[in-house]
Design a protein around this motif. Structure first.
Motif, PDB file in Angstrom:
ATOM      1  N   SER A  45       0.852  -1.182   0.000  1.00 31.87           N
ATOM      2  CA  SER A  45       0.000   0.000   0.000  1.00 31.87           C
ATOM      3  C   SER A  45       0.890   1.235   0.000  1.00 31.87           C
ATOM      4  O   SER A  45       1.992   1.206   0.554  1.00 31.87           O
ATOM      5  CB  SER A  45      -0.899  -0.003   1.245  1.00 31.87           C
ATOM      6  N   TYR A  84       0.806   5.732   0.327  1.00 32.86           N
ATOM      7  CA  TYR A  84       0.062   6.924   0.731  1.00 32.86           C
ATOM      8  C   TYR A  84       0.883   8.174   0.448  1.00 32.86           C
ATOM      9  O   TYR A  84       2.109   8.145   0.495  1.00 32.86           O
ATOM     10  CB  TYR A  84      -0.255   6.884   2.233  1.00 32.86           C
ATOM     11  N   HIS A 102      -4.499   7.795   0.342  1.00 32.83           N
ATOM     12  CA  HIS A 102      -4.116   6.527  -0.269  1.00 32.83           C
ATOM     13  C   HIS A 102      -4.075   6.687  -1.785  1.00 32.83           C
ATOM     14  O   HIS A 102      -4.925   7.353  -2.363  1.00 32.83           O
ATOM     15  CB  HIS A 102      -5.141   5.459   0.109  1.00 32.83           C
ATOM     16  N   PRO A 130      -6.151  -0.327   0.315  1.00 32.99           N
ATOM     17  CA  PRO A 130      -6.553   0.886   1.028  1.00 32.99           C
ATOM     18  C   PRO A 130      -6.819   0.669   2.517  1.00 32.99           C
ATOM     19  O   PRO A 130      -7.006   1.625   3.257  1.00 32.99           O
ATOM     20  CB  PRO A 130      -7.838   1.314   0.304  1.00 32.99           C
TER      21      PRO A 130
END
Length: 124
Positions: free
Chosen positions: A8, A10, A24, A29
């Motif tokens: 992931s 961000y 995100h 997410p």
């Protein structure tokens, strides 16, 4: 250097040393960055500009405790990062803060009464 596969990613918007948004943009997410690690990244950059973005990635742990690791991907200037859904007023102030910082000027506060009674900053 080794290739790191992030589960992931961000984008963290930093203004005057404070996080004003975290968005995100890739991967899972529901896998969130570690807030303490982000704060440490911000604190360690002693001569940081007034506004910038940190892109951080989350790597699932291979350790028994299962703790995911938050790592710095890159740092970008506001003029080249996009808003990624950050509130438009926060983003406008973010850009103004950066612009005033690179121009070596101080923001002057004034009010514009539009639909919401917005308070904006401009550089003098």
């Amino acid at each position: 250097s080794e290739v790191i596969r992030f589960a992931s990613e961000y984008r963290v918007f930093v203004q005057q040393g404070a996080v004003i948004g975290c968005r995100h943009y890739k991967g899972d997410p529901l896998l969130f960055p570690n807030a303490d690690k982000i704060c440490l990244m911000i604190q360690e950059w002693k001569d940081a500009p007034a506004a910038y973005v940190l892109d951080v990635g989350i790597v699932p742990s291979e350790k028994p405790d299962g703790q995911a690791e938050t790592l710095l991907v890159e740092i970008n200037a506001p003029h080249s990062c996009g808003d990624y859904g950050l509130d438009c007023l926060l983003y406008a102030r973010f850009l103004e803060t950066y612009w005033c910082d690179i121009m070596g000027t101080n923001p002057i506060r004034f009010r514009i009464q539009i639909q919401y009674g917005l308070e904006l900053f401009v550089c003098a």
